[in-house]
Design a protein around this motif. Sequence first.
Motif, PDB file in Angstrom:
ATOM      1  N   ARG A  72       0.805  -1.224   0.000  1.00  0.00           N
ATOM      2  CA  ARG A  72       0.000   0.000   0.000  1.00  0.00           C
ATOM      3  C   ARG A  72       0.834   1.268   0.000  1.00  0.00           C
ATOM      4  O   ARG A  72       0.364   2.324  -0.412  1.00  0.00           O
ATOM      5  CB  ARG A  72      -0.925   0.003   1.226  1.00  0.00           C
ATOM      6  N   ASP A  73       2.080   1.177   0.493  1.00  0.00           N
ATOM      7  CA  ASP A  73       2.883   2.386   0.699  1.00  0.00           C
ATOM      8  C   ASP A  73       3.949   2.563  -0.385  1.00  0.00           C
ATOM      9  O   ASP A  73       4.860   1.745  -0.508  1.00  0.00           O
ATOM     10  CB  ASP A  73       3.555   2.341   2.067  1.00  0.00           C
ATOM     11  N   LEU A  74       3.810   3.634  -1.132  1.00  0.00           N
ATOM     12  CA  LEU A  74       4.816   4.049  -2.114  1.00  0.00           C
ATOM     13  C   LEU A  74       5.355   5.396  -1.666  1.00  0.00           C
ATOM     14  O   LEU A  74       4.594   6.346  -1.453  1.00  0.00           O
ATOM     15  CB  LEU A  74       4.205   4.154  -3.510  1.00  0.00           C
ATOM     16  N   ILE A  75       6.676   5.465  -1.502  1.00  0.00           N
ATOM     17  CA  ILE A  75       7.317   6.683  -0.998  1.00  0.00           C
ATOM     18  C   ILE A  75       8.334   7.180  -2.019  1.00  0.00           C
ATOM     19  O   ILE A  75       9.134   6.401  -2.540  1.00  0.00           O
ATOM     20  CB  ILE A  75       8.019   6.397   0.345  1.00  0.00           C
ATOM     21  N   LEU A  76       8.295   8.480  -2.294  1.00  0.00           N
ATOM     22  CA  LEU A  76       9.250   9.093  -3.218  1.00  0.00           C
ATOM     23  C   LEU A  76      10.166  10.027  -2.437  1.00  0.00           C
ATOM     24  O   LEU A  76       9.710  10.760  -1.559  1.00  0.00           O
ATOM     25  CB  LEU A  76       8.527   9.888  -4.301  1.00  0.00           C
ATOM     26  N   VAL A  77      11.443   9.993  -2.782  1.00  0.00           N
ATOM     27  CA  VAL A  77      12.416  10.909  -2.183  1.00  0.00           C
ATOM     28  C   VAL A  77      13.053  11.719  -3.307  1.00  0.00           C
ATOM     29  O   VAL A  77      13.673  11.172  -4.212  1.00  0.00           O
ATOM     30  CB  VAL A  77      13.501  10.142  -1.395  1.00  0.00           C
ATOM     31  N   ARG A  78      12.846  12.996  -3.274  1.00  0.00           N
ATOM     32  CA  ARG A  78      13.380  13.950  -4.262  1.00  0.00           C
ATOM     33  C   ARG A  78      13.121  13.509  -5.712  1.00  0.00           C
ATOM     34  O   ARG A  78      14.054  13.432  -6.519  1.00  0.00           O
ATOM     35  CB  ARG A  78      14.881  14.171  -4.047  1.00  0.00           C
ATOM     36  N   PRO A  79      11.876  13.232  -6.081  1.00  0.00           N
ATOM     37  CA  PRO A  79      11.586  12.855  -7.476  1.00  0.00           C
ATOM     38  C   PRO A  79      11.857  14.022  -8.419  1.00  0.00           C
ATOM     39  O   PRO A  79      11.623  15.181  -8.062  1.00  0.00           O
ATOM     40  CB  PRO A  79      10.098  12.506  -7.437  1.00  0.00           C
TER      41      PRO A  79
ATOM     42  N   LYS B  89       3.601   9.141  -0.582  1.00  0.00           N
ATOM     43  CA  LYS B  89       4.192  10.234   0.201  1.00  0.00           C
ATOM     44  C   LYS B  89       5.481  10.691  -0.475  1.00  0.00           C
ATOM     45  O   LYS B  89       6.206   9.894  -1.064  1.00  0.00           O
ATOM     46  CB  LYS B  89       4.482   9.769   1.630  1.00  0.00           C
ATOM     47  N   ILE B  90       5.772  11.981  -0.366  1.00  0.00           N
ATOM     48  CA  ILE B  90       6.949  12.571  -0.998  1.00  0.00           C
ATOM     49  C   ILE B  90       7.798  13.271   0.062  1.00  0.00           C
ATOM     50  O   ILE B  90       7.278  14.044   0.869  1.00  0.00           O
ATOM     51  CB  ILE B  90       6.555  13.557  -2.105  1.00  0.00           C
ATOM     52  N   PHE B  91       9.093  12.981   0.062  1.00  0.00           N
ATOM     53  CA  PHE B  91      10.024  13.588   1.018  1.00  0.00           C
ATOM     54  C   PHE B  91      11.220  14.183   0.273  1.00  0.00           C
ATOM     55  O   PHE B  91      11.578  13.726  -0.807  1.00  0.00           O
ATOM     56  CB  PHE B  91      10.542  12.539   2.014  1.00  0.00           C
ATOM     57  N   GLU B  92      11.836  15.164   0.909  1.00  0.00           N
ATOM     58  CA  GLU B  92      13.081  15.726   0.387  1.00  0.00           C
ATOM     59  C   GLU B  92      14.298  15.096   1.048  1.00  0.00           C
ATOM     60  O   GLU B  92      15.397  15.159   0.522  1.00  0.00           O
ATOM     61  CB  GLU B  92      13.111  17.241   0.609  1.00  0.00           C
ATOM     62  N   ASN B  93      14.084  14.463   2.198  1.00  0.00           N
ATOM     63  CA  ASN B  93      15.179  13.913   2.988  1.00  0.00           C
ATOM     64  C   ASN B  93      14.981  12.421   3.189  1.00  0.00           C
ATOM     65  O   ASN B  93      13.933  11.990   3.679  1.00  0.00           O
ATOM     66  CB  ASN B  93      15.248  14.637   4.337  1.00  0.00           C
ATOM     67  N   LEU B  94      15.978  11.619   2.820  1.00  0.00           N
ATOM     68  CA  LEU B  94      15.848  10.164   2.914  1.00  0.00           C
ATOM     69  C   LEU B  94      15.747   9.707   4.364  1.00  0.00           C
ATOM     70  O   LEU B  94      14.943   8.828   4.685  1.00  0.00           O
ATOM     71  CB  LEU B  94      17.026   9.475   2.224  1.00  0.00           C
ATOM     72  N   GLU B  95      16.548  10.271   5.246  1.00  0.00           N
ATOM     73  CA  GLU B  95      16.498   9.863   6.647  1.00  0.00           C
ATOM     74  C   GLU B  95      15.107  10.084   7.230  1.00  0.00           C
ATOM     75  O   GLU B  95      14.578   9.242   7.970  1.00  0.00           O
ATOM     76  CB  GLU B  95      17.540  10.628   7.465  1.00  0.00           C
ATOM     77  N   GLU B  96      14.490  11.203   6.887  1.00  0.00           N
ATOM     78  CA  GLU B  96      13.129  11.492   7.365  1.00  0.00           C
ATOM     79  C   GLU B  96      12.129  10.485   6.798  1.00  0.00           C
ATOM     80  O   GLU B  96      11.234  10.012   7.506  1.00  0.00           O
ATOM     81  CB  GLU B  96      12.736  12.911   6.955  1.00  0.00           C
ATOM     82  N   ALA B  97      12.291  10.134   5.530  1.00  0.00           N
ATOM     83  CA  ALA B  97      11.374   9.185   4.890  1.00  0.00           C
ATOM     84  C   ALA B  97      11.455   7.811   5.544  1.00  0.00           C
ATOM     85  O   ALA B  97      10.456   7.085   5.627  1.00  0.00           O
ATOM     86  CB  ALA B  97      11.694   9.079   3.403  1.00  0.00           C
ATOM     87  N   LEU B  98      12.635   7.439   6.024  1.00  0.00           N
ATOM     88  CA  LEU B  98      12.852   6.103   6.580  1.00  0.00           C
ATOM     89  C   LEU B  98      12.591   6.016   8.078  1.00  0.00           C
ATOM     90  O   LEU B  98      12.613   4.920   8.641  1.00  0.00           O
ATOM     91  CB  LEU B  98      14.294   5.664   6.300  1.00  0.00           C
ATOM     92  N   ALA B  99      12.330   7.140   8.719  1.00  0.00           N
ATOM     93  CA  ALA B  99      12.214   7.179  10.177  1.00  0.00           C
ATOM     94  C   ALA B  99      11.248   6.155  10.773  1.00  0.00           C
ATOM     95  O   ALA B  99      11.541   5.564  11.811  1.00  0.00           O
ATOM     96  CB  ALA B  99      11.830   8.597  10.629  1.00  0.00           C
ATOM     97  N   PRO B 100      10.079   5.885  10.174  1.00  0.00           N
ATOM     98  CA  PRO B 100       9.133   4.952  10.818  1.00  0.00           C
ATOM     99  C   PRO B 100       9.487   3.477  10.651  1.00  0.00           C
ATOM    100  O   PRO B 100       8.830   2.620  11.248  1.00  0.00           O
ATOM    101  CB  PRO B 100       7.799   5.247  10.091  1.00  0.00           C
TER     102      PRO B 100
END
Length: 241
Positions: free
Chosen positions: A30-37, A61-72
């Motif tokens: 269910r979860d697709l995450i993009l980092v700096r697309p 979800k879209i993030f600019e920072n990989l560490e933040e995207a991976l936090a959970p």
Amino acid sequence: MENIAVVLVETLYPENIGSAARACANFGVRDLILVRPKNLDQEKMRAMATKSGLPVLENMKIFENLEEALAPFNYIVGTTGRLGRQRKVFETIKEATPELVKLSLENKIAVLFGNERWGLTNEDLYFCHKVVTIPTTQAASLNVAQAVVIILYELFNYEIEVSLKKPKLATSAELEPMYRILKETLETIDYVPHDNVTLWMTTIRRFLSRLELTSQEVRIIQGFCRNLLWHLQKKDKTSNN
């Protein structure tokens, strides 16, 4: 599969994002995450996602920072087609699947995919507990969306009976402060070589990742490092006096 997320780092082409969303839908992710697309052309993404992948695409979800995207996430898997001594890849996805399936019962797992030109960088792989590869001929080059399909297929189709639940692992948000204070401690005792700190710390992180640390164990390591740093600083002050 509900505890598995696909993370695309710096994807260049929106068509691959759409195709990844379709693959997620096909295998129950269910979860697709993009980092700096680099390109989020809605028309191109939706065309490749098709009807089945649109819900995944709309909730990504879209993030600019990989560490933040991976936090959970409790466990992070990197993927690479580039092999070599510094890549530290020891398993194919088929070999890694049994362990990942077991972990996914109680832990959130992120599977990272790099962009279409250079894949995941060493800095991206720094966050990974494990790095896997998809075996191909030397002349082959997999599209990132193809890689997503193959890895999710392997995970989806693996059947296993688990008699004992594995403990819930520490999240990335808990691990990163531990790694930072561990790095500070190792630098204080002059144990980290200065020519390539990132490579050295990546080796240490991979070693600790194989221990599958829990939240409590992470706190123990942090407490040890804080106590050691305090005693070293105290000793240094005493020597100066």
